[in-house]
Design an enzyme around this catalytic site. Structure first.
Site, mmCIF file in Angstrom:
data_model
loop_
_atom_site.group_PDB
_atom_site.id
_atom_site.type_symbol
_atom_site.label_atom_id
_atom_site.label_comp_id
_atom_site.label_asym_id
_atom_site.label_seq_id
_atom_site.Cartn_x
_atom_site.Cartn_y
_atom_site.Cartn_z
ATOM 1 N N HIS A 220 8.284 -0.626 -9.021
ATOM 2 C CA HIS A 220 7.189 -0.139 -8.183
ATOM 3 C C HIS A 220 6.030 -1.115 -8.042
ATOM 4 C CE1 HIS A 220 5.364 0.639 -12.077
ATOM 5 N NE2 HIS A 220 4.212 0.747 -11.462
HETATM 6 C C1 UD1 Z 1 -0.331 3.213 -10.603
HETATM 7 C C2 UD1 Z 1 -1.006 2.181 -11.482
HETATM 8 C C3 UD1 Z 1 0.065 1.332 -12.175
HETATM 9 C C4 UD1 Z 1 1.081 2.182 -12.894
HETATM 10 C C5 UD1 Z 1 1.675 3.185 -11.910
HETATM 11 C C6 UD1 Z 1 2.687 4.086 -12.565
HETATM 12 C C7 UD1 Z 1 -3.191 1.330 -10.663
HETATM 13 C C8 UD1 Z 1 -3.855 0.185 -10.033
HETATM 14 N N1 UD1 Z 1 -1.823 1.271 -10.710
HETATM 15 O O1 UD1 Z 1 0.329 2.503 -9.560
HETATM 16 O O2 UD1 Z 1 -0.574 0.487 -13.119
HETATM 17 O O3 UD1 Z 1 2.114 1.373 -13.425
HETATM 18 O O4 UD1 Z 1 0.585 3.974 -11.373
HETATM 19 O O5 UD1 Z 1 3.179 5.038 -11.696
HETATM 20 O O6 UD1 Z 1 -3.852 2.258 -11.093
HETATM 21 N N2 UD1 Z 1 1.824 8.656 -4.782
HETATM 22 C C9 UD1 Z 1 2.470 9.854 -4.566
HETATM 23 N N3 UD1 Z 1 2.313 10.842 -5.494
HETATM 24 C C10 UD1 Z 1 1.544 10.677 -6.596
HETATM 25 C C11 UD1 Z 1 0.905 9.461 -6.801
HETATM 26 C C12 UD1 Z 1 1.059 8.446 -5.892
HETATM 27 O O7 UD1 Z 1 3.159 10.034 -3.584
HETATM 28 O O8 UD1 Z 1 1.443 11.631 -7.411
HETATM 29 C C13 UD1 Z 1 1.970 7.580 -3.804
HETATM 30 C C14 UD1 Z 1 0.637 7.298 -3.132
HETATM 31 O O9 UD1 Z 1 0.520 7.961 -1.938
HETATM 32 C C15 UD1 Z 1 0.630 5.798 -2.960
HETATM 33 C C16 UD1 Z 1 1.597 5.288 -3.998
HETATM 34 O O10 UD1 Z 1 2.317 6.391 -4.499
HETATM 35 O O11 UD1 Z 1 1.112 5.425 -1.710
HETATM 36 C C17 UD1 Z 1 0.901 4.514 -5.061
HETATM 37 O O12 UD1 Z 1 0.056 5.327 -5.904
HETATM 38 P P1 UD1 Z 1 -1.156 4.678 -6.737
HETATM 39 O O13 UD1 Z 1 -1.663 5.610 -7.752
HETATM 40 O O14 UD1 Z 1 -2.137 4.093 -5.796
HETATM 41 O O15 UD1 Z 1 -0.540 3.428 -7.476
HETATM 42 P P2 UD1 Z 1 0.834 3.258 -8.251
HETATM 43 O O16 UD1 Z 1 1.665 2.311 -7.490
HETATM 44 O O17 UD1 Z 1 1.427 4.576 -8.627
#
Ligand code: UD1
Length: 375
Positions: A220
């Site tokens: 990811h």
């Molecule tokens: C975040 C953390 C990363 C960690 C990862 C584990 C930061 C900078 N990054 O990255 O260190 O390894 O979590 O999962 O804080 N989304 C969903 N549902 C959710 C959460 C997110 O669909 O419950 C989608 C969001 O819409 C977004 C993407 O996933 O497009 C990324 O979510 P985000 O929390 O911004 O960062 P991660 O890539 O999950």
């Protein structure tokens, strides 16, 4: 009685706060207040972890949701400042390296009479293209107390000028959760519905049938999955590997969205043994890793979990903030074009073996409670 706000925001935080919440239960000196920022909000990314790890419902949920880094960080800060004003905590404790970690530390550090504590302090990848490295640097630049998982983290902090008496090597909270849940995890019914196919799979049965078993995979990181060329290249390699050993991939929402947006689903569908499933709950996930022939990943936490379980781990990144998993554990850092050769080595029985680092023993939360009581 002193008040401690414990912050959790994203999936990798939940297994770190669970043992702490359990260890603080009934404590006469410290009252914990659990704040969930809502950075992760899906049932599969958040709610299920609270259930399975028996974490009490958050006292406060900021419900910030997804947004750009700046907007997400700003929303967390705005919400968390109100919480600190209302709750007047003595301590704010953050874990890990996600946006919630840095945002809440920044708020608390500017308020009078709050001691900020960072668990998992001092880890450094020295790669500032990773948002997590920025979060680690910011958090450690302004925290008061530093709780670390390994010796290299202590050395990094000392080199950055942190006074020795503020650093406490406590071990690894993720391993506390792992130790507490491995037995229960083994009893999980492991039948998974595939994404985009009507079929279900039962990976443990493949292993018991005397075959080669399977590889477990997670990807990811923005560096790997946000760029169409590198994601396409990865899909080709996953497909190729799946012709030698089945690959099970609980897909992170970020990766899944990109696969759809870059039109790669068709490519994936060509490979019968490349199994995409929804993100797993904690118990199913650790059981999947425990029984895998190897893990192929770009995650941070999985490098540590595989080290504890002595499962070969191939980490597709140019660097790691967790070098102890390489020096002592079963982890190897590899490039995209080395994946296939490395997996061939594992399939020939030439996998890397390791040992468990100091204090990764299931007792970390107890050590932390004692330290905080004495602050
Ligand atoms: C975040 C953390 C990363 C960690 C990862 C584990 C930061 C900078 N990054 O990255 O260190 O390894 O979590 O999962 O804080 N989304 C969903 N549902 C959710 C959460 C997110 O669909 O419950 C989608 C969001 O819409 C977004 C993407 O996933 O497009 C990324 O979510 P985000 O929390 O911004 O960062 P991660 O890539 O999950």
């Amino acid at each position: 009685m002193k008040k401690l706000i414990l912050v959790a925001g994203a999936r990798p935080n939940f297994m770190k706060i669970a043992p702490l919440m359990h260890a603080f239960k009934g404590n006469k000196n410290i009252k914990p207040v659990l704040v969930h920022t809502g950075q992760h909000y899906d049932l599969k990314m958040s709610g299920q972890f609270f259930d399975e790890l028996n974490i009490p419902l958050p006292d406060i949920n900021l419900e910030v949701g997804s947004a750009s880094h700046a907007v997400q960080t700003a929303r967390i800060m705005e919400g968390f400042e109100k919480v600190c004003i209302d709750e007047k905590p003595d301590f704010v404790m953050v874990v890990g390296d996600v946006n919630s970690t840095a945002a809440c530390t920044l708020v608390a550090a500017k308020m009078d009479d709050i001691t900020t504590i960072h668990y998992e302090a001092g880890l450094r990848s020295r790669d500032r293209s990773m948002p997590e490295e920025i979060n680690r640097l910011v958090t450690d630049a302004i925290s008061d107390i530093f709780l670390t998982t390994s010796q290299d983290a202590d050395e990094n902090l000392l080199n950055e000028g942190v006074p020795k008496e503020k650093i406490f090597m406590v071990g690894n909270l993720m391993i506390d959760s792992l130790v507490a849940n491995l037995e229960k995890a083994k009893t999980q019914p492991m039948e998974f519905q595939l994404l985009n196919r009507t079929q279900t799979i039962t990976p443990l049965l493949w292993r018991e049938a005397g075959g080669r078993g399977y590889g477990a995979m997670t990807f990811h990181r923005p560096n790997n999955v946000d760029n169409p060329q590198s994601l396409r290249k990865l899909v080709e390699i996953w497909g190729e590997i799946s012709t030698k050993i089945p690959l099970v991939f609980p897909v992170h929402p970020r990766t899944y969205k990109n696969i759809q947006n870059f039109g790669l689903q068709q490519e994936i569908d060509k490979y019968e043994n490349l199994y995409f499933i929804e993100p797993l709950g904690y118990l199913n996930f650790i059981n999947l890793i425990k029984n895998a022939k190897f893990a192929l990943t770009d995650s941070g936490g999985i490098q540590e979990e595989t080290t504890y379980m002595n499962i070969p781990c191939l980490t597709v990144r140019p660097n790691t903030e967790r070098p102890v998993t390489i020096w002592e554990g079963s982890n190897k850092l590899i490039k995209i074009n080395e994946i296939e050769t490395e997996i061939d080595l594992i399939l020939q029985g030439k996998e890397k073996k390791g040992k468990t680092p100091k204090f990764w023993d299931g007792q970390t939360a107890e050590r932390i409670v004692k330290i905080i009581e004495n602050l």
